[in-house]
Design a protein around this motif. Structure first.
Motif, short mmCIF file in Angstrom:
data_model
loop_
_atom_site.label_atom_id
_atom_site.label_comp_id
_atom_site.label_asym_id
_atom_site.label_seq_id
_atom_site.Cartn_x
_atom_site.Cartn_y
_atom_site.Cartn_z
N ALA A 289 26.31 1.29 28.62
CA ALA A 289 25.68 1.79 29.84
C ALA A 289 25.23 0.64 30.73
O ALA A 289 25.39 0.69 31.96
CB ALA A 289 24.50 2.69 29.48
N VAL B 135 19.18 5.13 26.23
CA VAL B 135 20.57 5.48 25.95
C VAL B 135 20.72 5.97 24.52
O VAL B 135 20.27 5.30 23.58
CB VAL B 135 21.50 4.27 26.18
N LEU C 163 28.21 9.32 29.64
CA LEU C 163 28.50 8.35 30.70
C LEU C 163 29.94 8.48 31.17
O LEU C 163 30.88 8.55 30.37
CB LEU C 163 28.27 6.94 30.15
N ALA D 224 26.19 7.38 25.62
CA ALA D 224 27.39 6.55 25.76
C ALA D 224 28.02 6.34 24.38
O ALA D 224 27.38 6.57 23.35
CB ALA D 224 27.02 5.20 26.39
N ILE E 106 20.65 8.97 29.25
CA ILE E 106 22.11 9.00 29.32
C ILE E 106 22.66 8.75 27.91
O ILE E 106 21.97 8.17 27.06
CB ILE E 106 22.65 7.93 30.31
N ILE F 167 24.75 6.94 37.79
CA ILE F 167 25.14 7.08 36.38
C ILE F 167 24.75 8.45 35.84
O ILE F 167 25.54 9.10 35.15
CB ILE F 167 24.49 5.95 35.55
N THR G 138 28.15 -0.79 32.52
CA THR G 138 28.55 0.07 33.63
C THR G 138 27.67 -0.18 34.85
O THR G 138 28.15 -0.25 35.98
CB THR G 138 28.48 1.54 33.21
#
Length: 361
Positions: free
Chosen positions: A112, A60, A159, A83, A81, A135, A115
């Motif tokens: 993340a 992340v 995200l 965030a 990802i 995601i 989530t």
């Protein structure tokens, strides 16, 4: 969630740690999120960072509050990802019971991971791969003209928790109504609202063509925004505090989102009109004074703008400008507002879904 790591050049590719993360994923259904690193101001921003860059982990990277890449975040093909990671309120180790704002991938990774926990709780049968795919496949593009990493980072984007949740539940057959079929224009919106606990049916049906009542409007907003808050009794003559809608109406009145009529009654079973819906959203999102300077250009272009009640004109114009509601088109091809028409339950489901997905709600 893991917030530690080292670079390959530091011999931090720990085979035992990699095996443990892989085993947790494969045998125990545990998805590991890792801080992706904050060394972009050094000579190592694109070097592999472990454990974040293990295939079995989700790396992340942090975003600033405006949705752009944090300038010090690492980036390479192994990141997954991005965030929010700027000035996140957190515990600190400066003293006992201390808190403060921190910035970086160690702040983004728990967002993340949280989530993912939400998705697993919504669908306990989901696999780590399904949650990770939800995601990553629903992430929003990162628009950053000053630091565009779209070609250099493996991050799938920013995200989007709402859309990730919807993706996990899209095939959930536990939410269904006999009067809603997959071919209906409103079917996706009805299921979206039901899955997210915003709107539900009654007597087993959704009743999509039925009028949305004022009490139902208060309830759906309370479901989404109220967070279980208990407000004082509304003090309106016909709000029975033993009824299902009492907490929602009390909340709506306490926050100035909805009010009673001049006679001091809420009239909970009255249908909600389109102009009333505009006023409700305006008060909810910008307050009673926030829409008073609305640009009237689009409003004035609507063929039936003169049919909007005087008290609702600014609110309707604001809602139209924001895209909260859209005008319809009549047989002559003119945009019409239909301000005094009743909102159907299907129409409100569509409005809620559209605007949640667009980030307006």
């Amino acid at each position: 969630n893991i917030s530690m790591g080292g670079y390959q050049s530091d011999h931090m590719h720990d085979l035992e740690l990699e095996a443990a993360i892989q085993k947790a994923r494969d045998q125990y259904g545990i998805l590991t999120f890792c801080a992706g690193g904050n060394s972009a101001d050094s000579d190592e921003p694109t070097e592999p960072l472990y454990p974040a860059d293990f295939d079995a982990a989700v790396a992340v990277t942090p975003l600033d509050a405006d949705g752009t890449n944090h300038e010090d975040s690492d980036y390479n093909q192994y990141k997954d990802i991005s965030a929010p990671g700027e000035r996140i309120w957190s515990t600190t180790n400066s003293s006992n019971n201390s808190y403060g704002t921190l910035t970086g991938s160690s702040m983004a990774s728990p967002v993340a991971a949280g989530t993912a926990a939400l998705l697993f709780s919504a669908d306990p049968d989901a696999t780590p791969s399904e949650v990770e795919a939800a995601i990553e496949s629903t992430a929003d593009p990162i628009v950053d003209s000053n630091d565009d990493r779209s070609q250099t980072s493996g991050s799938k984007g920013a995200l989007n928790a709402v859309m990730a949740l919807d993706q996990v539940l899209k095939d959930d057959i536990s939410v269904s109504f006999p009067d809603v079929t997959s071919g209906d224009w409103f079917s996706d919106a009805v299921l979206f609202n039901a899955r997210h606990g915003i709107m539900s049916g009654y007597s087993g049906n959704f009743v999509p063509a039925g009028n949305l009542t004022r009490a139902q409007m208060a309830q759906l907003l309370y479901n989404y925004f109220g967070n279980g808050e208990v407000s004082p009794a509304a003090g309106l003559s016909d709000v029975d505090q033993t009824q299902w809608y009492a907490d929602a109406v009390n909340w709506a009145v306490a926050h100035g989102v909805m009010t009673g009529y001049d006679g001091g009654a809420f009239v909970p079973n009255d249908p909600l009109t389109r102009e009333q819906a505009c006023m409700t959203f305006a008060k909810l999102l910008v307050g009673a004074n926030g829409f008073q300077d609305a640009d009237m250009t689009k409003f004035a272009a609507a063929a039936d703008h003169d049919q909007v009640s005087a008290w609702a004109r600014k609110a309707v114009a604001w809602a139209l400008n924001q895209g909260i509601v859209g005008g319809n088109t009549n047989d002559a091809g003119e945009v019409v507002l239909n301000p005094t028409a009743n909102c159907s339950r299907a129409e409100m489901a569509q409005i809620m879904m559209n605007n949640i997905k667009k980030g307006l709600l």
